[in-house]
Enzyme design. Structure first.
Site, PDB file in Angstrom:
ATOM      1  N   LYS A  11      12.697  -4.019 -17.758  1.00 23.41           N
ATOM      2  CA  LYS A  11      11.610  -3.817 -18.857  1.00 23.41           C
ATOM      3  C   LYS A  11      12.074  -4.383 -20.229  1.00 23.41           C
ATOM      4  CE  LYS A  11       9.904   0.186 -15.890  1.00 23.41           C
ATOM      5  NZ  LYS A  11      10.097   1.455 -15.598  1.00 23.41           N
ATOM      6  N   CYS A  49       0.849  -1.232  -0.141  1.00 27.36           N
ATOM      7  CA  CYS A  49       0.073  -0.032   0.059  1.00 27.36           C
ATOM      8  C   CYS A  49       0.975   1.140   0.014  1.00 27.36           C
ATOM      9  CB  CYS A  49      -0.833  -0.031   1.351  1.00 27.36           C
ATOM     10  SG  CYS A  49      -2.362   1.264   0.993  1.00 27.36           S
ATOM     11  N   GLU A  66      12.054   4.187  -7.907  1.00 23.37           N
ATOM     12  CA  GLU A  66      11.766   2.773  -7.171  1.00 23.37           C
ATOM     13  C   GLU A  66      12.245   3.063  -5.520  1.00 23.37           C
ATOM     14  OE1 GLU A  66      10.747  -0.272  -8.702  1.00 23.37           O
ATOM     15  OE2 GLU A  66      10.219   1.204 -10.367  1.00 23.37           O
TER      16      GLU A  66
HETATM   17  N1  LIG Z   1       5.865   3.816  -8.682  1.00 22.55           N
HETATM   18  C1  LIG Z   1       5.724   3.903  -9.918  1.00 22.55           C
HETATM   19  O1  LIG Z   1       5.506   4.968 -10.755  1.00 22.55           O
HETATM   20  C2  LIG Z   1       5.715   2.571 -10.472  1.00 22.55           C
HETATM   21  C3  LIG Z   1       5.959   1.326  -9.838  1.00 22.55           C
HETATM   22  N2  LIG Z   1       5.840   0.285 -10.418  1.00 22.55           N
HETATM   23  C4  LIG Z   1       6.013  -0.872  -9.599  1.00 22.55           C
HETATM   24  O2  LIG Z   1       5.003  -1.007  -8.614  1.00 22.55           O
HETATM   25  C5  LIG Z   1       5.527  -1.606  -7.514  1.00 22.55           C
HETATM   26  C6  LIG Z   1       5.210  -0.828  -6.236  1.00 22.55           C
HETATM   27  O3  LIG Z   1       6.081   0.310  -6.396  1.00 22.55           O
HETATM   28  P1  LIG Z   1       5.553   1.659  -5.364  1.00 22.55           P
HETATM   29  O4  LIG Z   1       4.478   1.818  -5.189  1.00 22.55           O
HETATM   30  O5  LIG Z   1       6.046   2.894  -6.222  1.00 22.55           O
HETATM   31  O6  LIG Z   1       6.526   1.270  -4.257  1.00 22.55           O
HETATM   32  P2  LIG Z   1       6.187   1.821  -2.794  1.00 22.55           P
HETATM   33  O7  LIG Z   1       7.705   1.530  -2.045  1.00 22.55           O
HETATM   34  O8  LIG Z   1       5.812   3.271  -2.693  1.00 22.55           O
HETATM   35  O9  LIG Z   1       5.322   0.753  -2.141  1.00 22.55           O
HETATM   36  C7  LIG Z   1       5.573  -0.592  -1.767  1.00 22.55           C
HETATM   37  C8  LIG Z   1       4.857  -0.863  -0.539  1.00 22.55           C
HETATM   38  O10 LIG Z   1       5.029  -2.209  -0.369  1.00 22.55           O
HETATM   39  C9  LIG Z   1       5.108  -2.330   1.177  1.00 22.55           C
HETATM   40  N3  LIG Z   1       5.805  -3.513   1.483  1.00 22.55           N
HETATM   41  C10 LIG Z   1       6.794  -3.954   1.533  1.00 22.55           C
HETATM   42  N4  LIG Z   1       7.284  -5.256   1.941  1.00 22.55           N
HETATM   43  C11 LIG Z   1       5.823  -5.737   2.212  1.00 22.55           C
HETATM   44  C12 LIG Z   1       5.386  -6.836   2.546  1.00 22.55           C
HETATM   45  N5  LIG Z   1       6.194  -7.945   2.881  1.00 22.55           N
HETATM   46  N6  LIG Z   1       4.080  -6.973   2.784  1.00 22.55           N
HETATM   47  C13 LIG Z   1       3.300  -6.045   2.571  1.00 22.55           C
HETATM   48  N7  LIG Z   1       3.710  -4.775   1.962  1.00 22.55           N
HETATM   49  C14 LIG Z   1       5.163  -4.448   2.153  1.00 22.55           C
HETATM   50  C15 LIG Z   1       6.059  -0.987   1.618  1.00 22.55           C
HETATM   51  O11 LIG Z   1       6.161  -0.952   2.976  1.00 22.55           O
HETATM   52  C16 LIG Z   1       5.398   0.209   0.712  1.00 22.55           C
HETATM   53  O12 LIG Z   1       4.377   0.660   1.171  1.00 22.55           O
HETATM   54  C17 LIG Z   1       7.084  -2.121  -7.640  1.00 22.55           C
HETATM   55  O13 LIG Z   1       7.209  -3.486  -8.123  1.00 22.55           O
HETATM   56  C18 LIG Z   1       7.200  -0.817  -8.757  1.00 22.55           C
HETATM   57  O14 LIG Z   1       8.519  -1.374  -9.301  1.00 22.55           O
HETATM   58  C19 LIG Z   1       5.405  -0.011 -11.673  1.00 22.55           C
HETATM   59  C20 LIG Z   1       5.181   1.173 -12.445  1.00 22.55           C
HETATM   60  C21 LIG Z   1       5.250   2.356 -11.843  1.00 22.55           C
HETATM   61  N1  LIG Z   2      10.778   3.813 -11.289  1.00 27.21           N
HETATM   62  C1  LIG Z   2      10.071   3.544 -12.522  1.00 27.21           C
HETATM   63  C2  LIG Z   2       8.568   3.457 -12.285  1.00 27.21           C
HETATM   64  C3  LIG Z   2       7.891   3.102 -13.316  1.00 27.21           C
HETATM   65  O1  LIG Z   2       7.986   1.751 -13.830  1.00 27.21           O
HETATM   66  C4  LIG Z   2      10.309   4.540 -13.431  1.00 27.21           C
HETATM   67  O2  LIG Z   2      10.799   5.767 -12.821  1.00 27.21           O
HETATM   68  O3  LIG Z   2      10.014   4.304 -14.573  1.00 27.21           O
END
Ligand SMILES: NC(=O)C1=CN([C@@H]2O[C@H](COP(=O)(O)OP(=O)(O)OC[C@H]3O[C@@H](n4cnc5c(N)ncnc54)[C@H](O)[C@@H]3O)[C@@H](O)[C@H]2O)C=CC1
Ligand SMILES: N[C@@H](CC=O)C(=O)O
Ligand code: NA
Length: 444
Positions: free
Chosen positions: A215, A23, A200
Site C-alpha cells: 500500500k 467470491c 489476507e
Molecule cells: N478482506 C479485506 O479486508 C480486504 C481485502 N482486500 C483485497 O481483496 C482481495 C480479496 O480479498 P478477500 O476477499 O479478503 O480474500 P478471500 O481469500 O476471502 O477471497 C478470495 C477468493 O478468491 C478465490 N479464488 C482463488 N483463486 C481463484 C481463481 N483462480 N478463480 C476464482 N476464484 C479464485 C478463493 O477461493 C477465495 O474465495 C485481495 O486482493 C485482498 O488483498 C483489499 C482490502 C481489504
Molecule cells: N489484510 C488487509 C486487508 C485490507 O487491505 C488489512 O488488514 O488491512
C-alpha cells in the site's frame, strides 16, 4: 426516519456487463451490493449493471445465499471475455495478473482490490489499460473503504505532496490493539482478525508488513508521480513486537502502531532528491490522533504544499467496507462505458530515485538492562554522545534482587545508520546485560 427512495426510471442504455472474479470475503459483499442496489446503481450509471458471472475456484464450496448459484463458474477466462468491466477480488499475483491483462487487452475496464499485484507489477497493468483506452481503478487496494486513492490520484494532482504517513493495515492495527487493551498474544489476535475477514489469505502478508508495504508503494507512486514497487519499501512487520514492548509503550505514554511512511525529499546537503518509503512498528504518543485509531480502522495523514495537512480515517478492512470502495470504482468505470471519458492514466514523469530509508531521521526509544551499579548510566550516555546521538529523556527502574537496572532512553532525531552503530557499541559495553528493544518514535 424514511427509507431511501428507489428510482422508478429504468435507464434506456444497454446494460454494462460486470464479471466478478473471486467470491471470498470481499467478493461476496460486492455481489450483495450489486444485487441489492440494482435500481440505484442503474440510475447513477445511466445504464443497468448486469452481473454476468462470478468466477470461483471451487464450485462446490457453500456460499452466502445472496450469490445466485446460476452465476458461478470455474472458468474465469471465459467469464472475462464476456464482460465490459472485470472486478478482481481474488488476490495474489497469479492468476490475477493474467486474467486482468486478458480483460484489459480485450477492451474491458478493471476494478481491483489487489495491492499485492499493483505493487509488484502495476506498470504492466497501466500500460495495458492505456493501450486499450480503458480504465483501471483500485480504491479498495489501499485503506479499504477510505477514499484515499482517488484523493491522492485526482484531487491532489494539482498540488505537491510532501509526505504520506499513517496506519494502512487493519489486521496489524487490530492485533496491536488487542495486545494492548486485552493482553492477547499475537497468534490469538491474528486468528481473531482472520475470523473477522480482515487478514489476507496468508496473514504473514499482514504481520510481516508486506501488505502495508504494498500500500505504501502504491501511495508513494501516486503521490510523487513516480514508480515505487514493493521491493523499494524498507519493511519491518510486527512479529518482533512483544507484550513487554506494548506494556512499556503505555508506561512511557505511547502506543505501538505499524506505520507506513512515504516522503519526498528535496536535494540537500544530505543527498539528492528522491523518495523514501518505509513500513515499521513505531511508538506514537498517546495524545496523537493515530494513537486513537482502534481495531481494524486505518488513518492516513497526507501533507501537501498548498493543501497543508489532510487526514483520512475509516474502516481499512472487512468485506462490506472494502466492497463499498469497489462499487464506487465500478460506478465510475461504468459511467465511462456509457457516457465516454476515462479515468486517470499512470503518472510517473517525475521518475524519482528511491533513497535508502536508513537515511531517514527519527527519534528512538532504546530499552536495555544494565548492571545496577553507580556510573553505568553515565557510561551509556557517553557511548551515545560518541556516536553523535543525543538523549532527550531517560527512565530507570531497578530490580534490586537481580542487581539489574532497566534503562529506557529516548533519543533526539538520528538516522537508522547512526542508531544501529550506537546500539551495537552499547551492547558491547561490560555493564550492559542486554539491549531489549529499539523502536522508532513517530508523530511528535
Ligand atoms: N478482506 C479485506 O479486508 C480486504 C481485502 N482486500 C483485497 O481483496 C482481495 C480479496 O480479498 P478477500 O476477499 O479478503 O480474500 P478471500 O481469500 O476471502 O477471497 C478470495 C477468493 O478468491 C478465490 N479464488 C482463488 N483463486 C481463484 C481463481 N483462480 N478463480 C476464482 N476464484 C479464485 C478463493 O477461493 C477465495 O474465495 C485481495 O486482493 C485482498 O488483498 C483489499 C482490502 C481489504
Ligand atoms: N489484510 C488487509 C486487508 C485490507 O487491505 C488489512 O488488514 O488491512
Ligand atoms: Na481506499
Amino acid at each position: 426516519m424514511t427509507a431511501q427512495s428507489t428510482p422508478d426510471v429504468t435507464p434506456q442504455n444497454a446494460p454494462v456487463r460486470v464479471a466478478v472474479l473471486g467470491c471470498g470475503v470481499v467478493g461476496t459483499e460486492v455481489v450483495r451490493l450489486l444485487t441489492t442496489q440494482t435500481a440505484d446503481l442503474a440510475a447513477r450509471v445511466g445504464a443497468p449493471l448486469e452481473l454476468v458471472g462470478v468466477a470461483v475456484r471451487n464450485l462446490a464450496t457453500p456460499r452466502d445465499p445472496v450469490v445466485d448459484p446460476a452465476l458461478l463458474t470455474d472458468d474465469a477466462e471465459v467469464l472475462v471475455d464476456r464482460a465490459d468491466i472485470v472486478v478482481e477480488v481474488v488476490g495474489g499475483i497469479e492468476p490475477a495478473r493474467t486474467l486482468l491483462l486478458r480483460a484489459l487487452r480485450g477492451g474491458a475496464s478493471v476494478v481491483t482490490a489487489n495491492k499485492a499485484l499493483l505493487a509488484e507489477d502495476g506498470p504492466t497493468l497501466y500500460a495495458a489499460a492505456d493501450a486499450a483506452g480503458v480504465d483501471i481503478y483500485f480504491e479498495a487496494a489501499v485503506a479499504g473503504a477510505i477514499p484515499l486513492v482517488r484523493p491522492v490520484r485526482e484531487s491532489l494532482t494539482g498540488d505537491r505532496v510532501r509526505r504520506v504517513l499513517g496506519i494502512v493495515n487493519g489486521t496489524t492495527n487490530f492485533v496491536l490493539d488487542r495486545m494492548a487493551t486485552d493482553g492477547l498474544d499475537l497468534d490469538a489476535a491474528v486468528a481473531e482478525a482472520q475470523e473477522l475477514g480482515y487478514a489476507e489469505a496468508d496473514p504473514t502478508a499482514d504481520v510481516e508488513g508486506y501488505d502495508a508495504a504494498a500500500k505504501a508503494a502504491i501511495l508513494a507512486s501516486l503521490a510523487f508521480h513516480t514508480r515505487v514497487s514493493l521491493a523499494d519499501v524498507d519493511r519491518q512487520g510486527i512479529t518482533g513486537v512483544t507484550a513487554e514492548d506494548v506494556a512499556w509503550a503505555a508506561r512511557t505514554g505511547h502506543v505501538v502502531k505499524l506505520l507506513a511512511i512515504a516522503e519526498h525529499r528535496p536535494a540537500d546537503q544530505d543527498g539528492p532528491e528522491g523518495v523514501q518509503v518505509r513500513v515499521h512498528p513505531a511508538l506514537v504518543p498517546q495524545d496523537h490522533p493515530l494513537a486513537g485509531v482502534r481495531g481494524a480502522f486505518n488513518a492516513v495523514f497526507v501533507e501537501a504544499e498548498a493543501a497543508g495537512e489532510l487526514m483520512f480515517y475509516g474502516r481499512g478492512a472487512g468485506g462490506a467496507p472494502t466492497a463499498s470502495a469497489v462499487l464506487g470504482d465500478l460506478v465510475s468505470a461504468a459511467r465511462h462505458r456509457v457516457h465516454g471519458g476515462r479515468g486517470p492514466a499512470e503518472s510517473f514523469y517525475a521518475a524519482l530515485p528511491v533513497l535508502p530509508a536508513r537515511a531517514a531521521r527519527t527519534r528512538y526509544q532504546i530499552r536495555l538492562d544494565v548492571t545496577d551499579r553507580p556510573g553505568v548510566l553515565a557510561q551509556v550516555a557517553t557511548v551515545l554522545a560518541e556516536h553523535g546521538v543525543s538523549i532527550e529523556a531517560v527512565r530507570q527502574s531497578v530490580q534490586p534482587a537481580e542487581a539489574v537496572a532497566r534503562l529506557v532512553i529516548t533519543t533526539h532525531e538520528a538516522t537508522e545508520a547512526a542508531l544501529s552503530a550506537t546500539v551495537a557499541a552499547i551492547a558491547e559495553h561490560d555493564s550492559v546485560r542486554e539491549v531489549v528493544s529499539v523502536l522508532r518514535v513517530e508523530g511528535v
